[in-house]
Motif scaffolding. Structure first.
Motif, mmCIF file in Angstrom:
data_model
loop_
_atom_site.group_PDB
_atom_site.id
_atom_site.type_symbol
_atom_site.label_atom_id
_atom_site.label_comp_id
_atom_site.label_asym_id
_atom_site.label_seq_id
_atom_site.Cartn_x
_atom_site.Cartn_y
_atom_site.Cartn_z
ATOM 1 N N HIS A 35 -4.971 9.955 -2.949
ATOM 2 C CA HIS A 35 -5.535 9.306 -1.769
ATOM 3 C C HIS A 35 -5.830 10.291 -0.633
ATOM 4 N N THR A 72 -6.890 -6.646 1.259
ATOM 5 C CA THR A 72 -8.305 -6.912 1.528
ATOM 6 C C THR A 72 -9.254 -6.317 0.496
ATOM 7 N N GLU A 73 -8.719 -5.752 -0.601
ATOM 8 C CA GLU A 73 -9.578 -5.054 -1.556
ATOM 9 C C GLU A 73 -10.645 -5.955 -2.172
ATOM 10 N N LYS A 74 -10.326 -7.217 -2.429
ATOM 11 C CA LYS A 74 -11.304 -8.115 -3.040
ATOM 12 C C LYS A 74 -12.201 -8.787 -2.012
ATOM 13 N N ARG A 134 -7.822 1.801 -0.034
ATOM 14 C CA ARG A 134 -8.372 0.442 0.056
ATOM 15 C C ARG A 134 -7.170 -0.494 0.048
ATOM 16 N N PRO A 135 -6.816 -1.079 1.213
ATOM 17 C CA PRO A 135 -5.627 -1.930 1.275
ATOM 18 C C PRO A 135 -5.673 -3.061 0.243
ATOM 19 N N LYS A 136 -4.546 -3.253 -0.422
ATOM 20 C CA LYS A 136 -4.454 -4.258 -1.479
ATOM 21 C C LYS A 136 -4.786 -5.656 -0.966
ATOM 22 N N GLY A 196 -13.254 -5.107 0.802
ATOM 23 C CA GLY A 196 -13.414 -3.798 0.186
ATOM 24 C C GLY A 196 -13.374 -2.648 1.168
ATOM 25 N N ASP A 215 0.830 -1.207 0.000
ATOM 26 C CA ASP A 215 0.000 0.000 0.000
ATOM 27 C C ASP A 215 0.866 1.259 0.000
ATOM 28 N N VAL A 219 -12.268 0.488 3.241
ATOM 29 C CA VAL A 219 -11.437 1.662 2.993
ATOM 30 C C VAL A 219 -10.887 2.127 4.339
#
Length: 103
Positions: free
Chosen positions: A17, A30-32, A26-28, A35, A9, A37
């Protein structure tokens, strides 16, 4: 400083940002999945470092050539305890371009 971001990140954080003194990302990791923020205040010491350091158009952290760091290059530059996927620690980026454990 004291942002607690993972290297993945930290490597992408930039002006896009920040809004009204707050960093939203949005941390990489946990993005999927979730989601979520994350919103963090830009503290005065960090704002001062950003203001007085060379930054790129889309990332705050840039190499000596003015290009964004790859995750591997940033990890190599931040060898003082921040390694690989376990780099979730508080890092400070100094105007000299070094990472370090800020505890």
């Amino acid at each position: 400083m004291y942002m607690g971001l993972r290297l993945s990140d930290l490597a992408i954080v930039g002006r896009q940002h920040v809004k009204d003194g707050w960093l939203s990302i949005r941390p990489k990791k946990t993005e999927k999945k979730t989601g979520v923020v994350v919103e963090l205040p830009i503290l005065a010491p960090l704002a001062e470092v950003i203001e007085h350091s060379p930054t790129g158009d889309m990332t705050y952290l840039v190499s000596e050539w003015g290009t964004p760091f790859t995750l591997t290059a940033l990890g190599t530059r931040c060898v003082s305890g921040a390694t690989g996927r376990f780099a979730r620690m508080q890092l400070s980026w100094t105007a000299e371009g070094r990472c370090g454990d800020s505890r």
